[in-house]
Motif scaffolding. Sequence first.
Motif, short mmCIF file in Angstrom:
data_model
loop_
_atom_site.label_atom_id
_atom_site.label_comp_id
_atom_site.label_asym_id
_atom_site.label_seq_id
_atom_site.Cartn_x
_atom_site.Cartn_y
_atom_site.Cartn_z
N ILE A 33 79.32 94.78 2.01
CA ILE A 33 78.24 94.68 2.98
C ILE A 33 78.73 95.27 4.30
O ILE A 33 79.92 95.23 4.61
CB ILE A 33 77.74 93.23 3.17
N MET A 34 77.80 95.84 5.06
CA MET A 34 78.14 96.43 6.35
C MET A 34 77.27 95.78 7.42
O MET A 34 76.10 95.48 7.19
CB MET A 34 77.91 97.94 6.35
N GLY A 35 77.85 95.58 8.60
CA GLY A 35 77.12 94.90 9.65
C GLY A 35 77.40 95.46 11.03
O GLY A 35 78.34 96.23 11.23
N TRP A 36 76.54 95.06 11.96
CA TRP A 36 76.72 95.34 13.37
C TRP A 36 76.70 94.03 14.15
O TRP A 36 75.88 93.15 13.87
CB TRP A 36 75.61 96.26 13.91
N GLY A 42 81.25 87.63 29.02
CA GLY A 42 81.09 86.20 29.16
C GLY A 42 80.34 85.52 28.03
O GLY A 42 80.09 84.31 28.10
N LYS A 43 79.99 86.25 26.98
CA LYS A 43 79.25 85.68 25.87
C LYS A 43 80.00 85.85 24.56
O LYS A 43 80.89 86.69 24.44
CB LYS A 43 77.87 86.34 25.76
N GLU A 44 79.64 85.04 23.58
CA GLU A 44 80.23 85.15 22.25
C GLU A 44 79.73 86.39 21.54
O GLU A 44 78.64 86.90 21.83
CB GLU A 44 79.89 83.92 21.40
N ARG A 45 80.52 86.87 20.59
CA ARG A 45 80.07 87.96 19.75
C ARG A 45 78.87 87.51 18.93
O ARG A 45 78.87 86.42 18.35
CB ARG A 45 81.21 88.44 18.85
N GLU A 46 77.86 88.36 18.86
CA GLU A 46 76.56 88.01 18.31
C GLU A 46 76.21 88.93 17.14
O GLU A 46 76.37 90.15 17.21
CB GLU A 46 75.50 88.13 19.41
N PHE A 47 75.71 88.34 16.06
CA PHE A 47 75.23 89.10 14.91
C PHE A 47 74.00 89.92 15.29
O PHE A 47 73.09 89.42 15.95
CB PHE A 47 74.91 88.15 13.76
N VAL A 48 73.96 91.17 14.83
CA VAL A 48 72.85 92.07 15.12
C VAL A 48 72.12 92.52 13.86
O VAL A 48 70.89 92.55 13.82
CB VAL A 48 73.34 93.30 15.91
N ALA A 49 72.86 92.92 12.83
CA ALA A 49 72.23 93.45 11.62
C ALA A 49 73.24 93.46 10.49
O ALA A 49 74.44 93.57 10.71
CB ALA A 49 71.71 94.87 11.86
N GLY A 107 72.78 86.06 2.54
CA GLY A 107 71.90 85.62 3.61
C GLY A 107 72.45 86.05 4.94
O GLY A 107 73.25 86.98 5.02
N LEU A 108 72.01 85.38 6.00
CA LEU A 108 72.54 85.69 7.33
C LEU A 108 74.04 85.47 7.34
O LEU A 108 74.51 84.38 7.01
CB LEU A 108 71.87 84.81 8.38
N PRO A 109 74.82 86.49 7.69
CA PRO A 109 76.27 86.38 7.54
C PRO A 109 76.95 85.75 8.75
O PRO A 109 76.43 85.74 9.86
CB PRO A 109 76.71 87.84 7.40
N ASN A 110 78.16 85.25 8.51
CA ASN A 110 79.06 84.82 9.56
C ASN A 110 80.11 85.91 9.78
O ASN A 110 80.37 86.72 8.89
CB ASN A 110 79.75 83.51 9.21
N MET A 111 80.72 85.92 10.95
CA MET A 111 81.76 86.90 11.22
C MET A 111 82.92 86.80 10.24
O MET A 111 83.58 87.80 9.96
CB MET A 111 82.29 86.74 12.65
#
Length: 127
Positions: A33-36, A42-49, A107-111
Amino acid sequence: QVTLVESGGGLVQAGGSLRLSCAASGRTVGRRIMGWFRQAPGKEREFVAVISWLGARTYYPDSVKGRFAISRDNAKSTVFLQMNSLKPEDTAVYYCAAGRSGSGLTGLPNMSEFDSWGQGTQVTVSS
């Protein structure tokens, strides 16, 4: 293991578009799987796609749904992120990530599901 290099970031006016590319080393990114993801100061890394092995399924958070689209070309070992209707809150460093070989999209992935990361590319959206 997999080396990822993002490109295509830059400065754009609100309402504009950018297309990010992520080039992977090696023969193939098949069976991954590939993601962005993105990270603003000042913010946490956030899932995009995220996109499944052959591109049949994708998932997005509500913050970008309907504006961003992920796609992939496994023959060229490349993944893309088309970003339309950009907003100032989209400003961040955008990272490409590859999942573990043989691990599918459930499903929605975790880092934690990704084991390879690019260096990031800056996207700045002005108002």
